[in-house]
Design an enzyme around this catalytic site. Sequence first.
Site, PDB file in Angstrom:
ATOM      1  N   LYS A 207       0.859  -1.179   0.000  1.00  0.00           N
ATOM      2  CA  LYS A 207       0.000   0.000   0.000  1.00  0.00           C
ATOM      3  C   LYS A 207       0.897   1.231   0.000  1.00  0.00           C
ATOM      4  CE  LYS A 207      -3.579   2.460   2.395  1.00  0.00           C
ATOM      5  NZ  LYS A 207      -4.616   2.420   3.410  1.00  0.00           N
ATOM      6  N   LYS A 261      -2.308  -1.453  -3.780  1.00  0.00           N
ATOM      7  CA  LYS A 261      -3.130  -0.241  -3.694  1.00  0.00           C
ATOM      8  C   LYS A 261      -2.241   0.983  -3.760  1.00  0.00           C
ATOM      9  CE  LYS A 261      -6.266   1.688  -0.246  1.00  0.00           C
ATOM     10  NZ  LYS A 261      -6.790   1.399   1.062  1.00  0.00           N
TER      11      LYS A 261
END
Length: 337
Positions: A207, A261
């Site tokens: 992330k 992400k």
Amino acid sequence: MTNKFARANMDFLNGRRLRRSRQFGWSRDLVRENTIQPSDLIWPLFVIEGTNERDPVKSMPGVDRLSIDLAVEAAKEAHGLGIPALALFPNTPADCRSDMGEESFNPDNLMCRALSAIKSAVPEIGLIADVALDPYTSHGHDGLMDGEQILNDETVDVLIKQSLNQVRAGADIIAPSDMMDGRIGAIREGLDAEGFQNTILLSYSAKYASAFYGPFRDAVGSGSRLKGDKKTYQLEPYNREEAMREVEQDILEAADWIMVKPGMPYLDIVREIKTRFEVPVFAYQVSGEYAQIVFAGQAGAIDQQAAMVESLVAFKRAGCSGVLTYFAKEMAQLLND
Ligand code: PBG
């Protein structure tokens, strides 16, 4: 001159012409390498307090925050369209947010009430619960703070409580998005100790500290509260090897599935994880990616629907098992037509 050269080259290749396969719709259909189906889509929903409340997110045209009763209706619709799972995100009322984020382990919090309402109304749909403290902290960070510092181990202790709280309310998948070290192993142990050996762990291993989260932070109300940035825990966009170390670590700690992400700007990361580790990989087409496509479509700069399809197909081509996307319903409707 050039023509002659091209012809000589073609003789050498024994008449190979790659455009032959692309001549007709039917021939393109036959050689298509990837497909996309409603079962590839995960739909994120923003949940608010109230009844029959639908509150549009201005920075994400077409996305509304929904009260629990309307979220249940959305879940029924999603199930009818063949969407296999939902990811829920609460917009916690201001007076329930605190420095320590205690609301995250309140069994009667908005998230838990949403999870259990949807689970009992639509038991066939998978429910993904994000684990991180940002919807519950007054400072908008994913972890506990000491001055300017984000505390790691103290945060992990709270994340275990948050995970158990959400599993007890009906979450099938726990998805830690906080990026603390050691949280996957600790959450696994915490769940197992309470008899939840079968809860799937979907780790946001890679992330990135991204500018593309802006509209999401509006949607859950953490943006205006956030002090500073998340660079001491989320990854630097410059780094690839560091992401691989995060993924390896999470797999060693028993992560079942891996999430990348944001999505589109990080398809290289998806592909590399898939090749190196051979695990199910998912990507989150985040709020800013959604907003880019919708606003460009509204401005007449691109064809929104075509761009949506192309972007989602790109995830499949990169190696994703599925995609979290705010387009899930629209895409599933299109595929069902
Ligand atoms: C944080 C979290 C974020 C998103 C989901 N959970 C990002 C952040 O605030 O750091 C972003 C999703 C999106 O942008 O759509 N726990």
